[in-house]
Design an enzyme around this catalytic site. Structure first.
Site, short mmCIF file in Angstrom:
data_model
loop_
_atom_site.label_atom_id
_atom_site.label_comp_id
_atom_site.label_asym_id
_atom_site.label_seq_id
_atom_site.Cartn_x
_atom_site.Cartn_y
_atom_site.Cartn_z
N ALA A 65 43.50 30.78 41.22
CA ALA A 65 44.37 31.91 41.54
C ALA A 65 43.71 33.17 40.99
CB ALA A 65 45.75 31.71 40.92
N GLY A 108 43.85 26.83 40.62
CA GLY A 108 44.57 26.79 41.89
C GLY A 108 43.70 26.28 43.04
N GLU A 111 43.90 22.69 42.86
CA GLU A 111 45.25 22.29 43.26
C GLU A 111 45.42 22.35 44.79
OE1 GLU A 111 47.00 25.05 40.44
OE2 GLU A 111 47.92 23.40 39.35
N GLU A 131 42.79 26.34 33.26
CA GLU A 131 43.84 27.29 32.88
C GLU A 131 44.05 27.38 31.38
OE1 GLU A 131 44.05 25.00 35.28
OE2 GLU A 131 45.11 25.78 37.04
N1 DAK Z 1 40.26 35.35 39.71
C1 DAK Z 1 39.76 36.59 39.94
N2 DAK Z 1 38.44 36.83 40.02
C2 DAK Z 1 37.59 35.78 39.87
C3 DAK Z 1 38.06 34.46 39.62
C4 DAK Z 1 39.48 34.25 39.57
N3 DAK Z 1 40.04 33.03 39.40
N4 DAK Z 1 36.99 33.66 39.51
C5 DAK Z 1 35.90 34.44 39.67
N5 DAK Z 1 36.25 35.72 39.88
C6 DAK Z 1 35.37 36.87 40.11
C7 DAK Z 1 34.71 37.36 38.82
O1 DAK Z 1 35.59 38.18 38.09
C8 DAK Z 1 33.51 38.10 39.37
O2 DAK Z 1 33.96 39.32 39.87
P1 DAK Z 1 33.16 40.69 39.50
O3 DAK Z 1 33.09 40.71 38.03
O4 DAK Z 1 31.83 40.50 40.18
O5 DAK Z 1 34.00 41.76 40.11
C9 DAK Z 1 33.12 37.25 40.60
O6 DAK Z 1 34.28 36.49 40.93
C10 DAK Z 1 31.97 36.28 40.31
O7 DAK Z 1 32.36 35.51 39.18
P2 DAK Z 1 31.38 35.31 37.92
O8 DAK Z 1 30.48 36.48 37.74
O9 DAK Z 1 32.24 34.90 36.78
O10 DAK Z 1 30.49 34.10 38.44
P3 DAK Z 1 29.79 32.96 37.58
O11 DAK Z 1 28.97 32.19 38.55
O12 DAK Z 1 29.11 33.55 36.37
O13 DAK Z 1 30.98 32.03 37.03
C11 DAK Z 1 33.02 30.73 37.27
C12 DAK Z 1 31.73 31.29 37.94
C13 DAK Z 1 33.85 30.04 38.35
C14 DAK Z 1 32.64 29.73 36.19
C15 DAK Z 1 33.81 31.92 36.63
O14 DAK Z 1 33.94 32.94 37.60
C16 DAK Z 1 35.16 31.52 36.17
O15 DAK Z 1 35.32 30.92 35.10
N6 DAK Z 1 36.20 31.88 36.95
C17 DAK Z 1 37.57 31.66 36.57
C18 DAK Z 1 37.95 30.22 36.80
C19 DAK Z 1 39.39 29.95 36.37
O16 DAK Z 1 39.71 30.10 35.19
N7 DAK Z 1 40.22 29.54 37.32
C20 DAK Z 1 41.64 29.30 37.03
C21 DAK Z 1 42.45 30.55 37.30
S1 DAK Z 1 44.15 30.32 36.91
C22 DAK Z 1 50.82 28.38 40.29
C23 DAK Z 1 49.85 28.14 41.23
C24 DAK Z 1 48.54 28.29 40.90
C25 DAK Z 1 48.16 28.74 39.67
C26 DAK Z 1 49.13 29.00 38.74
C27 DAK Z 1 50.46 28.82 39.04
N8 DAK Z 1 52.19 28.19 40.60
C28 DAK Z 1 52.55 27.60 41.92
C29 DAK Z 1 53.23 28.39 39.67
C30 DAK Z 1 46.77 28.86 39.40
C31 DAK Z 1 46.22 29.37 38.31
C32 DAK Z 1 44.77 29.53 38.25
O17 DAK Z 1 44.05 29.10 39.12
#
Ligand code: DAK
Length: 257
Positions: A65, A108, A111, A131
């Site tokens: 997400a 997400g 998921e 998360e």
């Molecule tokens: N959100 C927003 N931007 C994201 C992102 C995300 N989840 N993942 C990556 N990006 C963006 C980065 O900010 C970066 O943008 P700029 O800085 O260039 O503007 C660009 O994508 C490239 O990312 P990186 O530079 O970080 O690329 P790397 O190859 O170095 O790293 C990575 C890739 C996937 C390891 C890293 O980007 C990362 O850790 N991303 C976050 C992964 C994460 O934590 N995902 C979980 C998010 S929380 C619900 C339903 C769903 C959810 C919750 C509730 N309900 C129904 C109640 C879901 C929650 C989540 O998914």
């Protein structure tokens, strides 16, 4: 019917819905999720489509997400936005959905993959529920579907440490169906979709519904549900055609009713 974030193409009885927000690794913002669910629901009603492939790009299926969109929200905003009600609509899609995954399928993104019915992955695919590293926990099936797919201890490991697993590990744990080289993952998914598209659609629909029932009922209730769907298929032209074709040693021609 393509939109800003979802590109839809159709061929050979199936459709491909591609998540397209590559600059942020296909992070799932509200607008994207709305378009995704709309696209899936439209394809579900489309008589030319008998199976759906959901994919991203080589680098990311979806990295979760959109963190930027959620970061400052209050609990009340999260509740009232009701953005996540949309996620529930994915599991109401009646046609089979195959996730074709390459690169990141995190949070997400993982998921959404688990809300699909089958998963073909490239060797580069990475699955995880990170998360915990953001001070939260999975909220769209990551504690429930993951646990049912991979078992308690592996789900605990992934959810409590945020550890990401490889495609090979995901295969070993039963999270996905098949791992293939990156050049082939979409082609492999297409060949599965084409095969499913060639099957009798009503039987496919009721069979999917029956398998999903196993997740939210008792064994007795599930067996009852299965049996009724089985009997119901004897009201279809395709059952008569399938069994006649077998007896007459010919290929069946499905009518889809
Ligand atoms: N959100 C927003 N931007 C994201 C992102 C995300 N989840 N993942 C990556 N990006 C963006 C980065 O900010 C970066 O943008 P700029 O800085 O260039 O503007 C660009 O994508 C490239 O990312 P990186 O530079 O970080 O690329 P790397 O190859 O170095 O790293 C990575 C890739 C996937 C390891 C890293 O980007 C990362 O850790 N991303 C976050 C992964 C994460 O934590 N995902 C979980 C998010 S929380 C619900 C339903 C769903 C959810 C919750 C509730 N309900 C129904 C109640 C879901 C929650 C989540 O998914």
């Amino acid at each position: 019917m393509s939109s800003t974030y979802i590109i839809v193409t159709k061929q050979d009885g199936y459709a491909i819905a591609q998540i397209n927000r590559p600059d942020v690794l296909n992070a799932l913002n509200m607008a994207l999720m709305a378009e995704l669910v709309d696209a899936l629901e439209t394809l579900d009603k489309d008589n030319d489509v008998r199976c759906i492939i959901l994919t991203g790009n080589e680098k990311a299926f979806a990295a979760g997400a959109d963190i930027k969109e959620m970061a400052d929200a209050s609990a009340m905003e999260m509740l009232l936005r009701d953005q996540f009600a949309r996620w529930d609509r994915i599991r109401k899609i009646k046609k089979p959905i195959i996730a074709a995954v390459s690169g990141f399928a995190l949070g997400g993104g993982c998921e959404v993959v688990m809300a699909c019915d089958m998963v073909i992955a490239s060797e580069t695919a990475r699955f995880g529920q990170p998360e915990i590293n953001l001070g939260v926990m999975p909220g769209a099936g990551g504690t429930q579907r993951l646990t049912r797919a991979v078992g308690k201890v592996k789900a605990m490991e992934m959810v409590l440490t945020g550890r990401v697993i490889s495609a090979e590990e995901a295969l070993r744990y039963g999270l996905i169906n098949k791992v293939v080289p990156i050049e082939c993952y979409l082609e492999e998914a297409k060949s599965w979709a084409k095969e499913i598209a060639s099957k009798p659609p009503v039987a496919v629909r009721l069979a999917k519904e029956s398998v999903l029932k196993a997740f939210d009922t008792t064994m007795e209730g599930g067996l009852e549900f299965e049996r009724k769907n089985f009997y119901l298929l004897f009201a279809s032209d395709d059952q008569k055609e399938g069994m006649s074709a077998f007896n007459e040693k010919r290929t069946p021609g499905w009518k889809g009713k």
